[in-house]
Design an enzyme around this catalytic site. Structure first.
Site, short mmCIF file in Angstrom:
data_model
loop_
_atom_site.label_atom_id
_atom_site.label_comp_id
_atom_site.label_asym_id
_atom_site.label_seq_id
_atom_site.Cartn_x
_atom_site.Cartn_y
_atom_site.Cartn_z
N SER A 37 0.50 -9.98 -0.44
CA SER A 37 -0.22 -11.26 -0.38
C SER A 37 0.34 -12.22 -1.42
O SER A 37 0.09 -13.43 -1.35
CB SER A 37 -1.71 -11.04 -0.62
OG SER A 37 -2.17 -10.04 0.24
N ASP A 81 0.45 -6.93 4.97
CA ASP A 81 -0.26 -8.21 5.15
C ASP A 81 0.66 -9.37 5.53
O ASP A 81 0.34 -10.16 6.41
CB ASP A 81 -1.04 -8.58 3.88
CG ASP A 81 -2.27 -7.70 3.71
OD1 ASP A 81 -2.63 -6.98 4.66
OD2 ASP A 81 -2.87 -7.73 2.62
N THR A 83 1.26 -22.30 20.28
CA THR A 83 -0.07 -21.96 20.77
C THR A 83 -0.80 -21.03 19.81
O THR A 83 -0.19 -20.19 19.17
CB THR A 83 -0.01 -21.33 22.17
OG1 THR A 83 -1.34 -20.88 22.53
CG2 THR A 83 0.92 -20.13 22.25
N GLN A 84 -2.12 -21.23 19.73
CA GLN A 84 -2.89 -20.29 18.91
C GLN A 84 -3.24 -19.01 19.68
O GLN A 84 -3.83 -18.10 19.12
CB GLN A 84 -4.13 -20.95 18.28
CG GLN A 84 -4.93 -21.83 19.19
CD GLN A 84 -6.08 -22.51 18.45
OE1 GLN A 84 -7.18 -22.01 18.51
NE2 GLN A 84 -5.86 -23.62 17.79
N CYS A 85 -2.84 -18.92 20.96
CA CYS A 85 -3.00 -17.66 21.69
C CYS A 85 -2.02 -16.65 21.11
O CYS A 85 -0.95 -17.01 20.66
CB CYS A 85 -2.66 -17.85 23.17
SG CYS A 85 -3.78 -18.95 24.04
N ASP A 106 1.71 -6.77 -4.37
CA ASP A 106 0.93 -6.75 -3.13
C ASP A 106 1.54 -7.88 -2.31
O ASP A 106 1.80 -8.97 -2.83
CB ASP A 106 -0.54 -7.05 -3.46
CG ASP A 106 -1.44 -6.94 -2.25
OD1 ASP A 106 -2.33 -6.09 -2.25
OD2 ASP A 106 -1.25 -7.72 -1.28
N THR A 127 0.81 -1.22 0.00
CA THR A 127 0.00 0.00 0.00
C THR A 127 0.84 1.27 0.00
O THR A 127 0.47 2.27 -0.59
CB THR A 127 -0.89 0.02 1.27
OG1 THR A 127 -1.72 -1.13 1.22
CG2 THR A 127 -1.76 1.24 1.34
N1 ASP Z 1 -2.49 -5.71 0.71
C1 ASP Z 1 -1.41 -4.82 1.06
C2 ASP Z 1 -0.13 -5.61 1.07
O1 ASP Z 1 0.14 -6.30 2.00
C3 ASP Z 1 -1.67 -4.17 2.37
C4 ASP Z 1 -0.55 -3.27 2.84
O2 ASP Z 1 0.31 -2.86 2.12
O3 ASP Z 1 -0.56 -2.90 4.01
O4 ASP Z 1 0.63 -5.55 0.12
#
Ligand code: ASP
Length: 341
Positions: free
Chosen positions: A60, A91, A277-279, A58, A14
């Protein structure tokens, strides 16, 4: 005194995005525009150079091949720069920071990941503060050597150890937390460095860059009602070599015999299973409750208070080291980059 030199590595996210006027969706733009949009960068007391992924992504879409690309950029430029700031989507930033912490052994310079929740062009953007302070922290020196000597993550006034950080909020500017390790620095009126918490590498050793990661791994999060069919299907995946099992509380699971049997069968076949742990905070303590005694007996490895991000990337890193099962367990349960208490 020579001004510190910092290499800004733009991978995407972003922070460097604009709104597409036709679709309204955010997309990456040319990195050169980023510097045009922050003239304040010219006021910093350091020399800044930039390098960008050919096609910013991005985060992701990040995967180990991009981690290798980042590691290679750092390796190629290691002697020329005093510090590195990596602009990255938030992300998966904690995964990347964790992976790079393992890949860069005996790192003696700052590698700081940062990004933002709002694009740099947005009026209320958090990008400027994150970027400017990250560069300032990367430039900090004491007796001509960098103060930060590890992979870290800066977001919303706080510097975290990268492999202790986790994204906790998709909306707040305070998007990250490090629940099991103190912050390395805090930015207020003054920049406060928590010196006692900083990683202290062996400065006699040279940077060693590890460029192979094993992705024959999985993360399995337990939930009440998980079926034996689903669990069996996961554990019978071809080539599976390691699993991060996200258990309840201090490392507890159901004691049902079908469940323990599936885990035991996998371990007997040579699959490493790590109990975390998932905590969000706290640690696994196998054997504390009856519900985890059996796990210890069949040979689960403890991930103690590691984040999922650190646990999975450490698994990818260690699996390719051809260790004997005994050395693997010992290596996994020992802090190698300050990732586990
Ligand atoms: N979807 C974006 C990414 O991780 C969100 C961000 O940049 O904060 O690339």
């Amino acid at each position: 005194m020579k001004k510190p030199s910092i290499l800004l590595i733009y991978t995407g996210g972003t922070i460097g995005m604009i709104k597409d006027s036709d679709t309204g969706a955010l997309r990456s733009f040319d990195f050169n525009n980023l510097l045009v949009r922050i003239p304040e960068l010219n006021l910093l007391d350091c020399i800044i150079d930039t390098i960008s992924f050919d096609e910013p992504i991005d985060s992701s879409n990040i995967d180990p091949k991009y981690w290798i690309q980042i590691a290679e950029i750092i390796e190629d430029n290691y002697s020329k720069f005093d510090g590195f700031v990596i602009l990255h989507g938030s992300d998966t930033m904690s995964y990347s920071a964790s992976a790079l912490s393992f890949m860069l052994e005996d790192l003696a310079k700052p590698v700081i990941f940062t990004g933002s929740q709002l694009p740099i062009g947005d009026l209320r953007t958090d990008a400027k503060e994150n970027l400017i302070t990250s560069i300032q922290i990367a430039s900090l020196q004491e007796r001509n050597t960098p103060i930060i000597k590890e992979v870290s993550l800066y977001f919303e006034y706080k510097l975290y150890r990268g492999n202790r950080s986790t994204k906790i909020n998709a909306e707040h500017f305070e998007a990250f937390a490090s629940l099991n390790y103190p912050e390395l620095a805090e930015s207020g009126v003054h920049l406060k460095i928590n010196k006692g918490a900083l990683f202290k590498p062996n400065l006699k050793k040279k940077l060693k860059v590890h460029k192979s990661l094993n992705t024959n791994v999985a993360i399995v999060k337990l939930f009440p009602g998980i079926s034996s069919q689903v669990l069996k299907a996961i554990f019978s995946a071809p080539n599976l070599q390691g699993v991060i099992l996200e258990t309840y509380g201090a490392g507890n699971t159901t004691t049902s015999s079908w469940f323990i049997e599936i885990l035991k069968e996998a371990i007997d076949k040579g699959v490493y299973i790590i109990n975390i742990t998932q905590c969000s905070g706290g640690s696994v303590s196998m054997g504390q409750y009856e519900t985890s005694i059996e796990l210890k007996k069949i040979g689960l490895i403890t991930g103690r208070d590691m984040t999922s991000e650190a646990a999975i990337t450490k698994l990818m890193y260690l699996l390719n080291k051809n260790l004997s099962p005994k050395s693997f367990k010992l290596g996994y349960e020992t802090a190698i980059r300050g990732e586990i208490s």
